[in-house]
Design a protein around this motif. Structure first.
Motif, PDB file in Angstrom:
ATOM      1  N   ALA A   1      -0.460  -5.233  -3.788  1.00 45.87           N
ATOM      2  CA  ALA A   1      -1.204  -6.033  -4.773  1.00 45.87           C
ATOM      3  C   ALA A   1      -2.122  -7.024  -4.073  1.00 45.87           C
TER       4      ALA A   1
ATOM      5  N   ASP B   1       1.051 -14.194   4.464  1.00 44.99           N
ATOM      6  CA  ASP B   1       2.313 -13.538   4.096  1.00 44.99           C
ATOM      7  C   ASP B   1       3.425 -14.163   4.916  1.00 44.99           C
ATOM      8  N   ARG B   2       4.577 -14.322   4.273  1.00 46.59           N
ATOM      9  CA  ARG B   2       5.679 -14.963   5.003  1.00 46.59           C
ATOM     10  C   ARG B   2       6.391 -14.000   5.961  1.00 46.59           C
TER      11      ARG B   2
ATOM     12  N   TYR C   1       5.974  -2.870 -10.905  1.00 46.60           N
ATOM     13  CA  TYR C   1       7.110  -1.986 -11.222  1.00 46.60           C
ATOM     14  C   TYR C   1       7.100  -0.763 -10.323  1.00 46.60           C
TER      15      TYR C   1
ATOM     16  N   PHE D   1       1.144   1.301  -6.018  1.00 46.47           N
ATOM     17  CA  PHE D   1      -0.036   1.940  -5.410  1.00 46.47           C
ATOM     18  C   PHE D   1      -0.943   2.509  -6.483  1.00 46.47           C
ATOM     19  N   LEU D   2      -0.321   2.967  -7.545  1.00 43.75           N
ATOM     20  CA  LEU D   2      -1.111   3.555  -8.633  1.00 43.75           C
ATOM     21  C   LEU D   2      -1.936   2.503  -9.365  1.00 43.75           C
TER      22      LEU D   2
ATOM     23  N   GLY E   1       7.075   5.478  -2.376  1.00 40.80           N
ATOM     24  CA  GLY E   1       6.790   6.890  -2.144  1.00 40.80           C
ATOM     25  C   GLY E   1       5.305   7.128  -1.924  1.00 40.80           C
ATOM     26  N   GLY E   2       4.484   6.331  -2.562  1.00 38.10           N
ATOM     27  CA  GLY E   2       3.032   6.489  -2.420  1.00 38.10           C
ATOM     28  C   GLY E   2       2.454   7.577  -3.314  1.00 38.10           C
ATOM     29  N   MET E   3       3.175   7.902  -4.381  1.00 41.22           N
ATOM     30  CA  MET E   3       2.628   8.901  -5.311  1.00 41.22           C
ATOM     31  C   MET E   3       1.595   8.237  -6.213  1.00 41.22           C
TER      32      MET E   3
ATOM     33  N   ALA F   1       3.919 -19.589   1.690  1.00 42.91           N
ATOM     34  CA  ALA F   1       2.994 -20.318   0.816  1.00 42.91           C
ATOM     35  C   ALA F   1       3.572 -21.658   0.384  1.00 42.91           C
ATOM     36  N   GLN F   2       4.865 -21.667   0.099  1.00 43.63           N
ATOM     37  CA  GLN F   2       5.480 -22.900  -0.388  1.00 43.63           C
ATOM     38  C   GLN F   2       5.458 -23.994   0.680  1.00 43.63           C
TER      39      GLN F   2
ATOM     40  N   CYS G   1       8.112  -4.899  -0.647  1.00 46.14           N
ATOM     41  CA  CYS G   1       8.531  -3.736  -1.444  1.00 46.14           C
ATOM     42  C   CYS G   1       7.586  -2.553  -1.212  1.00 46.14           C
ATOM     43  N   SER G   2       6.303  -2.862  -1.003  1.00 49.02           N
ATOM     44  CA  SER G   2       5.305  -1.788  -0.862  1.00 49.02           C
ATOM     45  C   SER G   2       5.616  -0.858   0.316  1.00 49.02           C
TER      46      SER G   2
HETATM   47  C1  LIG Z   1      11.926   3.164  -3.516  1.00 48.41           C
HETATM   48  C2  LIG Z   1      10.592   2.818  -4.148  1.00 48.41           C
HETATM   49  C3  LIG Z   1       9.668   3.834  -4.372  1.00 48.41           C
HETATM   50  C4  LIG Z   1       8.413   3.529  -4.943  1.00 48.41           C
HETATM   51  N1  LIG Z   1       7.494   4.531  -5.095  1.00 48.41           N
HETATM   52  C5  LIG Z   1       6.264   4.255  -5.590  1.00 48.41           C
HETATM   53  C6  LIG Z   1       5.269   5.279  -5.705  1.00 48.41           C
HETATM   54  O1  LIG Z   1       5.512   6.430  -5.354  1.00 48.41           O
HETATM   55  N2  LIG Z   1       4.037   4.954  -6.212  1.00 48.41           N
HETATM   56  C7  LIG Z   1       3.739   3.682  -6.586  1.00 48.41           C
HETATM   57  O2  LIG Z   1       2.601   3.436  -7.040  1.00 48.41           O
HETATM   58  N3  LIG Z   1       4.669   2.672  -6.493  1.00 48.41           N
HETATM   59  C8  LIG Z   1       5.917   2.941  -6.015  1.00 48.41           C
HETATM   60  N4  LIG Z   1       6.863   1.947  -5.921  1.00 48.41           N
HETATM   61  C9  LIG Z   1       6.575   0.628  -6.461  1.00 48.41           C
HETATM   62  C10 LIG Z   1       5.809  -0.257  -5.485  1.00 48.41           C
HETATM   63  O3  LIG Z   1       6.434  -0.231  -4.235  1.00 48.41           O
HETATM   64  C11 LIG Z   1       5.763  -1.701  -6.046  1.00 48.41           C
HETATM   65  O4  LIG Z   1       5.234  -1.703  -7.342  1.00 48.41           O
HETATM   66  C12 LIG Z   1       4.871  -2.550  -5.143  1.00 48.41           C
HETATM   67  O5  LIG Z   1       5.302  -2.488  -3.825  1.00 48.41           O
HETATM   68  C13 LIG Z   1       4.802  -4.001  -5.580  1.00 48.41           C
HETATM   69  O6  LIG Z   1       3.835  -4.576  -4.725  1.00 48.41           O
HETATM   70  P1  LIG Z   1       3.575  -6.123  -4.619  1.00 48.41           P
HETATM   71  O7  LIG Z   1       2.413  -6.279  -3.700  1.00 48.41           O
HETATM   72  O8  LIG Z   1       3.502  -6.718  -5.978  1.00 48.41           O
HETATM   73  O9  LIG Z   1       4.909  -6.728  -3.955  1.00 48.41           O
HETATM   74  P2  LIG Z   1       5.400  -6.610  -2.436  1.00 48.41           P
HETATM   75  O10 LIG Z   1       5.032  -5.312  -1.849  1.00 48.41           O
HETATM   76  O11 LIG Z   1       6.840  -6.997  -2.407  1.00 48.41           O
HETATM   77  O12 LIG Z   1       4.554  -7.709  -1.669  1.00 48.41           O
HETATM   78  C14 LIG Z   1       4.813  -9.086  -1.834  1.00 48.41           C
HETATM   79  C15 LIG Z   1       4.499  -9.769  -0.517  1.00 48.41           C
HETATM   80  O13 LIG Z   1       4.522 -11.180  -0.749  1.00 48.41           O
HETATM   81  C16 LIG Z   1       5.082 -11.794   0.383  1.00 48.41           C
HETATM   82  N5  LIG Z   1       5.617 -13.111  -0.029  1.00 48.41           N
HETATM   83  C17 LIG Z   1       6.621 -13.348  -0.899  1.00 48.41           C
HETATM   84  N6  LIG Z   1       6.821 -14.672  -1.019  1.00 48.41           N
HETATM   85  C18 LIG Z   1       5.919 -15.284  -0.215  1.00 48.41           C
HETATM   86  C19 LIG Z   1       5.621 -16.642   0.104  1.00 48.41           C
HETATM   87  N7  LIG Z   1       6.312 -17.654  -0.445  1.00 48.41           N
HETATM   88  N8  LIG Z   1       4.627 -16.910   0.981  1.00 48.41           N
HETATM   89  C20 LIG Z   1       3.922 -15.894   1.581  1.00 48.41           C
HETATM   90  N9  LIG Z   1       4.172 -14.585   1.312  1.00 48.41           N
HETATM   91  C21 LIG Z   1       5.144 -14.292   0.427  1.00 48.41           C
HETATM   92  C22 LIG Z   1       6.160 -10.828   0.848  1.00 48.41           C
HETATM   93  O14 LIG Z   1       6.463 -11.041   2.228  1.00 48.41           O
HETATM   94  C23 LIG Z   1       5.514  -9.476   0.579  1.00 48.41           C
HETATM   95  O15 LIG Z   1       4.848  -8.987   1.728  1.00 48.41           O
HETATM   96  C24 LIG Z   1       8.117   2.203  -5.343  1.00 48.41           C
HETATM   97  C25 LIG Z   1       9.056   1.189  -5.111  1.00 48.41           C
HETATM   98  C26 LIG Z   1      10.284   1.489  -4.518  1.00 48.41           C
HETATM   99  C27 LIG Z   1      11.281   0.376  -4.252  1.00 48.41           C
END
Ligand SMILES: Cc1cc2nc3c(=O)[nH]c(=O)nc-3n(C[C@H](O)[C@H](O)[C@H](O)COP(=O)(O)OP(=O)(O)OC[C@H]3O[C@@H](n4cnc5c(N)ncnc54)[C@H](O)[C@@H]3O)c2cc1C
Length: 339
Positions: free
Chosen positions: A14, A33-34, A301, A305-306, A48-50, A166-167, A43-44
């Motif tokens: 994101a 990023d922390r 959720y 990636f989608l 799976g990256g579909m 960030a905090q 989490c990313s």
């Molecule tokens: C097993 C699994 C399979 C998946 N498969 C797919 C798929 O096939 N296709 C798909 O589209 N999605 C898939 N997803 C979902 C996808 O992974 C998540 O929706 C996505 O990773 C969420 O991204 P994000 O950037 O919101 O959060 P995150 O990827 O968690 O990124 C948040 C970032 O914020 C940083 N952070 C947190 N707090 C702080 C702070 N206080 N200060 C600085 N940095 C901070 C963290 O270090 C982290 O790097 C899957 C998830 C899982 C668990």
């Protein structure tokens, strides 16, 4: 501070997508990023990256298709490793009804017979009498796609600083784009975590060239090829916020299902077993929300990636398009300061 000074917090999909969209439109952006490095505590990294909006329609709102479809082109433009070879959906003979139900709840798919399955994936020859094929879907390797976004940001002069919380940092920017995933729950109390467990394996005896989903009433499974015989196997969907490694039960069930998909998985080498929490809002749809000096991008959720490209575009539109309605006085102020 210049009005074009933006800090994106979070280098998950994101945060990187939002930062890139803003930087491409000329804003001065920084990412923090922390984690110690890309993927650390993110989490990313486990995804799976579909890029499968039509398959996902089986269990998701129609918005996932509308928002997700354009993201395939977004990724293809920005990450050369994005493969558009479609998705194959199969079921064991005793679960054949699952395939029919799936076809009724999804869009843009074709029925295949056994010969067509064999033509598409020769290693699955003789294993499935019927299958569904979603020709327009794509996939990518998150552990290559995120570094590619980071490289593009670097080329645009966007610094990414790791090990910065960030905090603790006391951010000084006119606009913060908060992409902290589940950690943003301190400001987004309706966010919840949905646990997902996964495995990475390597098989020297199996070659699949596209994601294959195997339907099952209790343990649906997907396998995403990473190249070089490596496969991501996933993923559980558990309404639990328990942290920690994958359970024995989940691991055994996923491996059993993979073995049922193809016995070669029985001889595969386990490379990794992992788990993380998907950040989700109650309707399981992502949202861009505004606060004073801050835009939150969250709730991706199982579609990070989608749907990240669509959310990134929404953020950039909110910042740049003065015709958009906004309830946030700070953003309005900033636009008039630029005009
Ligand atoms: C097993 C699994 C399979 C998946 N498969 C797919 C798929 O096939 N296709 C798909 O589209 N999605 C898939 N997803 C979902 C996808 O992974 C998540 O929706 C996505 O990773 C969420 O991204 P994000 O950037 O919101 O959060 P995150 O990827 O968690 O990124 C948040 C970032 O914020 C940083 N952070 C947190 N707090 C702080 C702070 N206080 N200060 C600085 N940095 C901070 C963290 O270090 C982290 O790097 C899957 C998830 C899982 C668990």
């Amino acid at each position: 501070m210049s009005p074009s000074n933006v800090i994106a917090v979070g280098a998950g999909v994101a945060g990187l997508a939002a930062a890139l969209e803003l930087a491409e439109r000329g804003l001065r952006v920084e990412v923090i990023d922390r984690g110690r490095a890309l993927g650390d505590g993110c989490c990313s990294w486990m995804a799976g990256g579909m890029l499968a909006p039509w398959c996902e329609r089986a269990t998701s709102d129609a918005q996932v298709v509308t928002l997700g479809e354009p993201s395939i082109a977004w990724w293809m433009r920005r990450f050369a490793g994005t493969a558009r070879r479609g998705s194959l959906v199969v079921a064991q003979q005793r679960d054949a009804a699952e395939l029919t139900h799936f076809s009724e709840r999804t869009e843009r798919c074709d029925w295949l017979d056994a010969d067509q399955v064999a033509k598409l994936e020769p290693d699955l020859a003789g294993r499935f009498r019927r299958a569904l094929f979603f020709p327009d879907e794509a996939h990518l390797d998150p552990r290559r796609a995120l570094p590619a976004l980071a490289d593009s940001l670097k080329q645009l002069g966007v610094p990414i600083r790791f090990g910065v919380d960030a905090q603790a940092a006391g951010l000084r920017a006119e606009l913060v784009v908060d992409c902290r995933g589940l950690a943003a729950r301190d400001h987004l109390p309706d966010l919840r975590g949905v646990r997902g467990e996964m495995l990475m394996v390597r098989s020297r005896d199996l070659e699949l060239s596209r994601p294959v989903r195997m339907l099952h009433p209790r343990i649906p499974l997907y396998v995403v090829p990473r190249g070089g015989g490596v496969y991501m196997i996933g993923a559980t969907m558990i309404e639990s916020e328990a942290r920690g490694g994958a359970s024995v039960r989940s691991t055994v069930e996923m491996l059993n299902a993979a073995y049922a998909l193809h016995p070669a998985f029985g001889e595969a080498e386990i490379l990794e077993i992992g788990a993380d929490l998907r950040p989700a809002f109650p309707d399981n749809l992502p949202a861009v929300r505004r606060g004073a000096n801050v835009i939150y991008v969250n709730g991706l959720y199982r579609h990070g990636f989608l749907l990240a490209p669509a959310m990134a575009k929404r953020v950039a539109d909110a910042v740049f398009d003065s015709s958009l309605e906004t309830s946030d006085a700070d953003l309005r102020q900033r636009r008039s300061a630029r005009a």
